[in-house]
Design a protein around this motif. Structure first.
Motif, PDB file in Angstrom:
ATOM      1  N   VAL A 134       0.991  -1.355  -0.048  1.00 49.82           N
ATOM      2  CA  VAL A 134      -0.038  -0.067   0.084  1.00 49.82           C
ATOM      3  C   VAL A 134       0.970   1.200  -0.122  1.00 49.82           C
ATOM      4  N   CYS A 135       1.809   1.243   0.830  1.00 49.55           N
ATOM      5  CA  CYS A 135       2.638   2.509   1.102  1.00 49.55           C
ATOM      6  C   CYS A 135       4.130   2.022   0.614  1.00 49.55           C
ATOM      7  N   ALA A 136       4.487   2.436  -0.704  1.00 48.04           N
ATOM      8  CA  ALA A 136       5.810   1.953  -1.326  1.00 48.04           C
ATOM      9  C   ALA A 136       6.765   2.680  -0.752  1.00 48.04           C
ATOM     10  N   CYS A 137       6.525   4.077  -0.164  1.00 47.74           N
ATOM     11  CA  CYS A 137       7.646   4.896   0.379  1.00 47.74           C
ATOM     12  C   CYS A 137       8.343   3.980   1.584  1.00 47.74           C
ATOM     13  N   PHE A 138       7.594   3.295   2.224  1.00 48.05           N
ATOM     14  CA  PHE A 138       8.029   2.447   3.420  1.00 48.05           C
ATOM     15  C   PHE A 138       7.790   1.258   3.464  1.00 48.05           C
ATOM     16  N   ASN A 139       7.230   0.460   2.093  1.00 46.98           N
ATOM     17  CA  ASN A 139       7.051  -0.790   1.806  1.00 46.98           C
ATOM     18  C   ASN A 139       6.119  -1.528   2.840  1.00 46.98           C
ATOM     19  N   VAL A 140       5.090  -0.851   2.931  1.00 46.14           N
ATOM     20  CA  VAL A 140       3.897  -1.390   4.183  1.00 46.14           C
ATOM     21  C   VAL A 140       2.902  -1.994   3.235  1.00 46.14           C
ATOM     22  N   GLY A 141       2.713  -3.322   3.515  1.00 40.88           N
ATOM     23  CA  GLY A 141       1.361  -4.011   2.962  1.00 40.88           C
ATOM     24  C   GLY A 141       0.203  -3.851   3.447  1.00 40.88           C
TER      25      GLY A 141
END
Length: 876
Positions: free
Chosen positions: A819-826
């Motif tokens: 979901v958040c590619a900036c912090f690689n959070v799924g």
């Protein structure tokens, strides 16, 4: 400049036209640490997901390291002698218009300048165009019609000061996230209102006060209705209109327009007119949804008419604002990189301008008419009029409309040269000569962003192998063609100074582009040059244009244009009943030559898709995860169906990024007709007509591997992962021998195999192991494969047991799609945190996981996950 580590180098991001500053530090292993430059005026330290992942896109994998002629490596002398000879031979035998250049907004301004000088001044043709023709040519034409020259009136500071911002045909939240966050900051600080005009619901609508879901292509009718509303409401600025010609004709055309073609209700249109008319400080941001149309130039002028009529232009917090798609589309406009322009905004068809440039360059020949624009340039390559073609840093075999025909045209051209960083593109594979170019982080020069700010791009890594900067390659070719003195460049600083001196001639003609104040810049000052907004001259320094009512037409006045709504080039019918919209997705860029190398950027949307409305899906019998086959008069494509009410019934949306290297059946521009705006030559990429049907293969598959795969099925889409690669597959012929198919797919003969077959369900699960490690896995079934994809994507190279179950063990949580590619959070990580931590807001999620706290483009997705939280559902 203050605020940077002494080991860091200031440079510019190579993605969109926002023009963010970056700070780069070599990591000692051939890569870079990247962060936003807090002192750069465009981004003030912010970066989007793509910018943050820049360090992950470097490396030698796939790099072109030496010149190639007919597929064989050679040296520079041999390659450039051949290039020079074939271009001179074509001109001598067939005339200057038998050759052409096709350039890219990825080039630096100095590269662009040398290419334009070589083609127009010395080869003697205007057959030089750029992929910016596909991006912002309609804006250039609209600006010139209204203002007399291609001038962006305002600056990014206007976004901070506006009370109303209108996004027309711009999904700013995904395509220019840093600017969108700037708008949200203004919204928080001063209550700025936001209106989004777009046929589909996008992430930009998440914070909007109003979303006008108009019919595709009807923008002129909407802004004409706004103009009549401004007139009827007494909102025209009589004093400012003294500086404007054409009000009467524009109003007559506007009153003759029928706003019902927009598909909007009278109350929606009235509400839009009220908020626009009742707000003094209005900025209208427009982008590809306006430009990419056969009436794109008229759309631009319809917007400009409203700002000119009310004097809402050139003042703090006011004005029409075109945001460009590429990092140096503006630089290309400044040096005359388009087929109908001269350098420094001078006019190719103006005799005085042309003579001045020819004398300045000491050029032997100058064309007196525009050259072939992009669509016609490739048609000429296909029908034999073009004998030699040089393509630099772009991939027209997949990005041009009617891409199949363009691919055939490049192949048919007598002699094609491609300069690029890799040979692994659809276009490079068709070249007679491949030239290895320096990549971002290896190039030195300048770029100009959407608000006219010139920034330095600086080399922090050495070019690998025999790769060279583009200006150096072009200048060397020019010398070999016989023009040694004219192309005796030793550095980009030398080219920049020449460009700045030439701009002084434009200034003497009373034109807008003038950076002659930098014409004596020393090499050391060029090296340390900070961001500077043009013009930079004795008479003017940066700032906004047109607040004083002074324009660049001979009489000094602006022009309002009489524009009328025209339908798109093709209308849906029984054979092709759908309207196709195309565009970008959040974490990818163009054809993914760079972003495709960063695993986390593929985690959000890893496969090409077609958005389809639920009503249309039901009518076609399409279920979630089915494949759709789209057909148009020019081609076909197969994509995953994504059923969503974000699009209107009868509309489809497909992203542009996939190519023959990543998903050969999903090249969207094979579907797009080569219909162009008659003024700008920009193709209509937002309103093709297509047929859609459920595509039923004999089997579906999902595969992961630690190495690149070699798919051979009718449908496949491959993406990078942290552990290697993942691929979606489907084929029309049953898999008689799944193990043999897997060996062929993975090319890992040394691996042992585990296989599990369910003959009743017709499914197979197969894994390859070597030295106790998972090397690859393939899952096939007669229906879309149901496994935990993001979990499986992390298994290659591990000793995970139970891989054939396709679901994670209790001690290996599945993070879910990024979901958040900036912090690689799924997604699953966020859902688990929401449930276990009692998170109730986007801010809570940001505090717990950092997700949504950087570029903010994932915040609408986080909001959707919050809406699904179980305790909320229970309470309701």
């Amino acid at each position: 400049m203050p605020g940077a580590d002494c080991r860091e180098t200031r440079s510019a991001c190579p993605y969109c036209g926002t023009g963010c500053g970056v700070l780069l530090r070599p990591d000692g292993a051939g890569g870079l640490a990247v962060r936003g430059d807090p002192d750069h005026p465009a981004n003030r330290g912010r970066l989007c997901s793509k910018g943050l992942a820049l360090g992950e896109t470097l490396g030698l994998e796939g790099r072109l390291l030496a010149p190639q002629v007919n597929g064989q490596e050679t040296d520079w002398d041999s390659a450039l002698d051949l290039v020079a000879a074939r271009f001179r031979q074509a001109v001598d035998r067939h005339g200057p218009d038998s050759v052409g250049f096709y350039l890219s907004g990825q080039m630096l301004t100095e590269d662009y300048y040398v290419a334009n000088k070589l083609m127009k001044g010395f080869l003697g043709s205007a057959n030089i165009d750029t992929n910016s023709r596909l991006c912002m040519a309609s804006t250039v034409a609209g600006h010139k019609r209204a203002f007399g020259t291609d001038t962006v009136p305002g600056t990014y500071d206007d976004l901070d000061q506006a009370d109303l911002i209108v996004l027309a045909g711009s999904n700013l939240a995904w395509c220019h996230p840093v600017l969108y966050q700037r708008i949200l900051a203004a919204r928080e600080k001063r209550g700025t209102k936001l209106v989004v005009i777009d046929p589909r619901r996008t992430a930009s609508c998440d914070q909007a006060d109003m979303h006008l879901k108009l019919r595709a292509g009807s923008d002129v009718a909407l802004f004409n209705r706004l103009l009549t509303g401004l007139y009827e409401g007494g909102a025209l600025d009589a004093e400012y209109l003294q500086h404007v010609e054409g009000l009467g004709g524009a109003l007559e055309a506007a009153f003759a327009s029928d706003a019902s073609v927009t598909g909007l209700s009278d109350s929606e249109i009235a509400a839009f007119c009220r908020i626009w008319m009742g707000t003094e400080k209005v900025v209208t941001i427009f982008s590809q949804g306006v430009n990419q149309s056969i009436s794109g130039t008229d759309k631009v002028n319809a917007i400009l008419n409203c700002h000119l009529a009310t004097g809402r232009i050139g003042k703090p917090g006011c004005g029409p604002f075109s945001v460009t798609g590429q990092p140096n589309a503006m630089g290309g406009r400044e040096v005359g990189g388009l087929a109908n322009m001269l350098a420094c905004h001078m006019d190719l068809e103006n005799r005085s301008h042309r003579a001045a440039v020819q004398e300045f360059w000491c050029a032997p020949a100058m064309p007196d008419r525009p050259g072939l624009k992009a669509v016609d340039l490739f048609r000429a390559a296909g029908d034999g009029r073009l004998k030699a073609l040089w393509i630099i840093h772009t991939n027209p075999a997949v990005t041009m409309p009617e891409a199949d025909a363009v691919r055939a045209a490049i192949k048919a051209c007598d002699f094609t040269v491609v300069s690029d960083i890799t040979a692994a593109t659809d276009t490079a594979r068709l070249a007679d000569v491949l030239l290895p170019a320096a990549a971002w982080a290896e190039k030195d020069g300048t770029v100009t962003n959407s608000d006219r700010t010139i920034s330095r791009q600086r080399a922090v890594l050495p070019p690998p192998g025999l790769a060279r900067p583009d200006w150096d390659i072009l200048a060397d070719a020019g010398r070999r063609m016989g023009w040694s003195a004219a192309f005796d460049y030793q550095s980009p600083a030398q080219i920049f100074r020449e460009h700045a001196v030439l701009s002084g001639l434009a200034g003497s003609f009373g034109l807008d582009f003038d950076i002659s104040g930098l014409s004596r810049i020393s090499d050391s000052d060029y090296e340390s040059l900070g961001p500077v907004r043009w013009p930079v001259s004795r008479n003017r320094q940066g700032g906004r244009f047109f607040a004083d009512g002074q324009f660049f037409h001979p009489d000094g006045k602006a022009r309002m244009l009489p524009v009328r709504w025209r339908p798109p080039a093709s209308a849906p019918d029984r054979q092709y009943p759908f309207r196709l919209n195309t565009g970008r997705i959040r974490d990818q860029w163009h054809t993914m030559t760079r972003t495709g190398r960063a695993a986390r950027l593929s985690g959000h949307l890893a496969e090409p898709f077609a958005d389809i409305h639920p009503e249309d899906a039901r009518r076609l019998g399409v279920q979630p995860a089915d494949l759709l086959r789209l057909s148009s008069p020019s081609g076909q494509a197969i994509l995953r169906a994504r059923i969503t009410s974000d699009v209107q019934p009868g509309d489809l949306f497909v992203p542009i990024h996939w190519t023959g290297e990543t998903a050969p059946s999903a090249c969207v521009d094979t579907l797009v007709a080569a219909a162009v705006d008659p003024v700008s030559g920009q193709p209509e990429s937002k309103a093709a007509v297509v047929a859609a049907e459920r595509w039923q293969p004999a089997w579906y598959g999902f595969a992961v591997s630690c190495r690149p795969m070699a798919p051979r099925s009718e449908y496949w889409a491959m993406a990078r992962t942290e552990a290697g690669y993942r691929a979606e597959l489907a084929g029309v012929s049953p898999l008689a021998d799944p193990e043999a198919a897997a060996r062929d797919l993975f090319a890992q003969p040394e691996a042992g195999v585990q296989i599990m077959t369910d003959s009743g369900k017709g499914s197979t699960r197969l894994a390859l192991f070597h030295n106790g490690k998972v090397m690859a896995a393939l899952f096939t079934a007669p229906d879309p494969v149901a496994v935990s994809r993001d979990y499986l994507a992390g298994l290659p190279g591990t000793s995970a047991e139970g891989v054939l179950t396709g679901i994670p063990a209790a001690d290996r949580p599945d993070p879910g799609p990024v979901v958040c590619a900036c912090f690689n959070v799924g997604a699953n990580t966020i859902l688990n945190a929401i449930q276990s931590g009692g998170l109730v807001s986007i801010a809570d999620v940001g505090t717990a996981l950092h997700a949504g706290t950087n570029c903010g483009s994932c915040r609408p997705d986080i909001a959707e996950l919050l809406a699904r939280r179980p305790f909320r559902q229970a309470a309701e």
